[in-house]
Design a protein around this motif. Sequence first.
Motif, PDB file in Angstrom:
ATOM      1  N   VAL A   3      47.756  49.384  44.271  1.00  0.00           N
ATOM      2  CA  VAL A   3      46.396  48.852  44.111  1.00  0.00           C
ATOM      3  C   VAL A   3      45.641  48.955  45.446  1.00  0.00           C
ATOM      4  CG1 VAL A   3      45.064  46.740  43.690  1.00  0.00           C
ATOM      5  CG2 VAL A   3      46.917  47.376  42.142  1.00  0.00           C
ATOM      6  N   VAL A   4      46.302  48.609  46.523  1.00  0.00           N
ATOM      7  CA  VAL A   4      45.646  48.688  47.832  1.00  0.00           C
ATOM      8  C   VAL A   4      45.303  50.150  48.164  1.00  0.00           C
ATOM      9  CG1 VAL A   4      46.004  48.346  50.325  1.00  0.00           C
ATOM     10  CG2 VAL A   4      46.583  46.531  48.713  1.00  0.00           C
ATOM     11  N   GLY A   5      46.174  51.073  47.800  1.00  0.00           N
ATOM     12  CA  GLY A   5      45.889  52.500  48.004  1.00  0.00           C
ATOM     13  C   GLY A   5      44.619  52.903  47.262  1.00  0.00           C
ATOM     14  N   PHE A   6      44.462  52.378  46.055  1.00  0.00           N
ATOM     15  CA  PHE A   6      43.262  52.659  45.263  1.00  0.00           C
ATOM     16  C   PHE A   6      42.015  52.065  45.938  1.00  0.00           C
ATOM     17  CE2 PHE A   6      40.471  51.125  41.730  1.00  0.00           C
ATOM     18  CZ  PHE A   6      40.019  52.368  41.309  1.00  0.00           C
ATOM     19  N   MET A   7      42.140  50.831  46.422  1.00  0.00           N
ATOM     20  CA  MET A   7      40.990  50.195  47.087  1.00  0.00           C
ATOM     21  C   MET A   7      40.582  50.989  48.327  1.00  0.00           C
ATOM     22  SD  MET A   7      42.279  46.228  46.814  1.00  0.00           S
ATOM     23  CE  MET A   7      40.776  45.425  47.391  1.00  0.00           C
ATOM     24  N   LYS A   8      41.561  51.453  49.052  1.00  0.00           N
ATOM     25  CA  LYS A   8      41.261  52.254  50.252  1.00  0.00           C
ATOM     26  C   LYS A   8      40.539  53.535  49.864  1.00  0.00           C
ATOM     27  CE  LYS A   8      45.312  51.072  52.995  1.00  0.00           C
ATOM     28  NZ  LYS A   8      46.636  51.633  53.346  1.00  0.00           N
ATOM     29  N   ALA A   9      40.995  54.155  48.776  1.00  0.00           N
ATOM     30  CA  ALA A   9      40.386  55.416  48.349  1.00  0.00           C
ATOM     31  C   ALA A   9      38.948  55.190  47.884  1.00  0.00           C
ATOM     32  CB  ALA A   9      41.210  56.034  47.222  1.00  0.00           C
ATOM     33  N   VAL A  10      38.697  54.091  47.191  1.00  0.00           N
ATOM     34  CA  VAL A  10      37.325  53.776  46.746  1.00  0.00           C
ATOM     35  C   VAL A  10      36.460  53.450  47.965  1.00  0.00           C
ATOM     36  CG1 VAL A  10      35.920  52.138  45.408  1.00  0.00           C
ATOM     37  CG2 VAL A  10      38.056  52.994  44.459  1.00  0.00           C
ATOM     38  N   ASN A  11      37.063  52.739  48.934  1.00  0.00           N
ATOM     39  CA  ASN A  11      36.418  52.446  50.215  1.00  0.00           C
ATOM     40  C   ASN A  11      35.018  51.864  50.046  1.00  0.00           C
ATOM     41  OD1 ASN A  11      35.946  52.233  52.897  1.00  0.00           O
ATOM     42  ND2 ASN A  11      35.853  54.446  53.330  1.00  0.00           N
ATOM     43  N   SER A  12      34.948  50.860  49.214  1.00  0.00           N
ATOM     44  CA  SER A  12      33.673  50.193  48.954  1.00  0.00           C
ATOM     45  C   SER A  12      33.983  48.704  48.752  1.00  0.00           C
ATOM     46  CB  SER A  12      33.091  50.832  47.695  1.00  0.00           C
ATOM     47  OG  SER A  12      31.819  50.348  47.458  1.00  0.00           O
ATOM     48  N   ASP A  13      32.955  47.873  48.615  1.00  0.00           N
ATOM     49  CA  ASP A  13      33.188  46.426  48.466  1.00  0.00           C
ATOM     50  C   ASP A  13      34.038  46.123  47.226  1.00  0.00           C
ATOM     51  OD1 ASP A  13      31.483  46.366  50.567  1.00  0.00           O
ATOM     52  OD2 ASP A  13      29.816  45.460  49.479  1.00  0.00           O
ATOM     53  N   PHE A  14      34.873  45.099  47.351  1.00  0.00           N
ATOM     54  CA  PHE A  14      35.723  44.686  46.221  1.00  0.00           C
ATOM     55  C   PHE A  14      35.676  43.173  46.053  1.00  0.00           C
ATOM     56  CE2 PHE A  14      37.793  48.775  45.799  1.00  0.00           C
ATOM     57  CZ  PHE A  14      38.304  48.747  44.511  1.00  0.00           C
ATOM     58  N   LEU A  15      35.822  42.749  44.805  1.00  0.00           N
ATOM     59  CA  LEU A  15      36.025  41.337  44.502  1.00  0.00           C
ATOM     60  C   LEU A  15      37.431  41.177  43.928  1.00  0.00           C
ATOM     61  CD1 LEU A  15      34.940  38.422  44.073  1.00  0.00           C
ATOM     62  CD2 LEU A  15      34.203  39.152  41.795  1.00  0.00           C
ATOM     63  N   LEU A  16      38.236  40.321  44.551  1.00  0.00           N
ATOM     64  CA  LEU A  16      39.571  40.017  44.020  1.00  0.00           C
ATOM     65  C   LEU A  16      39.436  38.781  43.127  1.00  0.00           C
ATOM     66  CD1 LEU A  16      41.614  40.414  47.360  1.00  0.00           C
ATOM     67  CD2 LEU A  16      41.149  42.145  45.617  1.00  0.00           C
ATOM     68  N   VAL A  17      39.772  38.932  41.864  1.00  0.00           N
ATOM     69  CA  VAL A  17      39.651  37.814  40.928  1.00  0.00           C
ATOM     70  C   VAL A  17      41.042  37.261  40.626  1.00  0.00           C
ATOM     71  CG1 VAL A  17      38.965  37.121  38.591  1.00  0.00           C
ATOM     72  CG2 VAL A  17      37.539  38.734  39.881  1.00  0.00           C
ATOM     73  N   CYS A  18      41.320  36.068  41.141  1.00  0.00           N
ATOM     74  CA  CYS A  18      42.581  35.398  40.820  1.00  0.00           C
ATOM     75  C   CYS A  18      42.387  34.706  39.476  1.00  0.00           C
ATOM     76  CB  CYS A  18      42.905  34.360  41.891  1.00  0.00           C
ATOM     77  SG  CYS A  18      43.152  35.075  43.522  1.00  0.00           S
ATOM     78  N   SER A  19      43.302  34.944  38.552  1.00  0.00           N
ATOM     79  CA  SER A  19      43.074  34.439  37.188  1.00  0.00           C
ATOM     80  C   SER A  19      43.212  32.931  37.077  1.00  0.00           C
ATOM     81  CB  SER A  19      44.039  35.104  36.213  1.00  0.00           C
ATOM     82  OG  SER A  19      43.804  36.484  36.213  1.00  0.00           O
ATOM     83  N   GLY A  20      43.997  32.349  37.966  1.00  0.00           N
ATOM     84  CA  GLY A  20      44.093  30.886  37.994  1.00  0.00           C
ATOM     85  C   GLY A  20      44.800  30.293  36.794  1.00  0.00           C
ATOM     86  N   ARG A  21      44.522  29.031  36.554  1.00  0.00           N
ATOM     87  CA  ARG A  21      45.229  28.254  35.524  1.00  0.00           C
ATOM     88  C   ARG A  21      44.258  27.370  34.778  1.00  0.00           C
ATOM     89  NH1 ARG A  21      50.022  24.301  36.058  1.00  0.00           N
ATOM     90  NH2 ARG A  21      51.033  25.196  34.252  1.00  0.00           N
ATOM     91  N   ALA A  22      43.905  27.796  33.556  1.00  0.00           N
ATOM     92  CA  ALA A  22      43.022  26.954  32.753  1.00  0.00           C
ATOM     93  C   ALA A  22      43.729  25.631  32.495  1.00  0.00           C
ATOM     94  CB  ALA A  22      42.715  27.639  31.435  1.00  0.00           C
ATOM     95  N   ASN A  23      42.990  24.605  32.294  1.00  0.00           N
ATOM     96  CA  ASN A  23      43.511  23.267  31.996  1.00  0.00           C
ATOM     97  C   ASN A  23      44.070  22.544  33.223  1.00  0.00           C
ATOM     98  OD1 ASN A  23      42.948  23.985  29.353  1.00  0.00           O
ATOM     99  ND2 ASN A  23      45.033  24.734  29.014  1.00  0.00           N
ATOM    100  N   ALA A  24      44.202  23.257  34.340  1.00  0.00           N
ATOM    101  CA  ALA A  24      44.610  22.540  35.541  1.00  0.00           C
ATOM    102  C   ALA A  24      43.321  22.067  36.216  1.00  0.00           C
ATOM    103  CB  ALA A  24      45.382  23.458  36.463  1.00  0.00           C
ATOM    104  N   PHE A  25      43.372  20.959  36.922  1.00  0.00           N
ATOM    105  CA  PHE A  25      42.162  20.370  37.484  1.00  0.00           C
ATOM    106  C   PHE A  25      41.441  21.343  38.417  1.00  0.00           C
ATOM    107  CE2 PHE A  25      40.023  17.384  40.446  1.00  0.00           C
ATOM    108  CZ  PHE A  25      39.093  16.918  39.523  1.00  0.00           C
ATOM    109  N   SER A  26      42.196  22.024  39.289  1.00  0.00           N
ATOM    110  CA  SER A  26      41.561  22.929  40.256  1.00  0.00           C
ATOM    111  C   SER A  26      41.472  24.354  39.751  1.00  0.00           C
ATOM    112  CB  SER A  26      42.365  22.935  41.547  1.00  0.00           C
ATOM    113  OG  SER A  26      43.636  23.518  41.290  1.00  0.00           O
TER     114      SER A  26
END
Length: 249
Positions: free
Chosen positions: A130-153
Amino acid sequence: MRIDLCFNPVDLDELQLRDKNVVVIDVLRSSTTIAVALSNGAREIIPVESIENAVKISGSLFGEVTLRGGERNGKMIQGFNLGNSPLEYTEAMVKGKSIIFCTTNGSVAMHRSRFARHLAVGSFVNVSTVVGFMKAVNSDFLLVCSGRANAFSNFSLEDAVCAGMMVHKLSQEESLNLELTDSSLAAFALHKTYGRAILKMMKNADHGRYLIEIGFLEDIKLAAQVDSYPVLPVLSGNVIRLRKDEGGS
Ligand code: MLT
């Protein structure tokens, strides 16, 4: 190259993600399961937001070339062929199949990101690819952590540490001219703290403890193996397939 990061995808809407470059991370377990399924020859994964849509989409093809996979509370959904354990997605089970995939957090984050310019699915098992792909795209990225629904945070430590590992690997590439937001710096710091003992970190994390309780310790062990499934799942036109090259076009 600006790396931003979202720890809590609940408030993200589809329009915010339109035309962004996104990596969706759900280490336990959706992203890991997708990497394993595609490595084992699944034709494609179709992430959906609800069980109703999974049933609707699989329609008349259900059971032949189309399988339903996913979970609620970590367990297989009634009427589905597969749960969300990567160990179930064997070659014998998934080769050549389309899998309608419905999970509590991961498939929802993937579905919401479907209008992104590039969308890759990342976890520890394919982090360097994945990091190799990001380097090749070489543009801004947003990393979306999926998290945990139903947990307070709605915060998942394992997703944040994996995102931090991506930031760490990118930061080693001087030519990238990296700009890190506060949230990506925070993930970077978490990776420094926990990145050397990933399995231990996951066993102690909220969702890791829950998965152990319901009998999925082996899934956690698999998910902790860095770069063990070096594939690049990318979403295009609502389906996730393997991308063979790592180029940015
Ligand atoms: C999710 O999407 O919420 C997870 O992958 C849950 C799980 O461990 O199956």
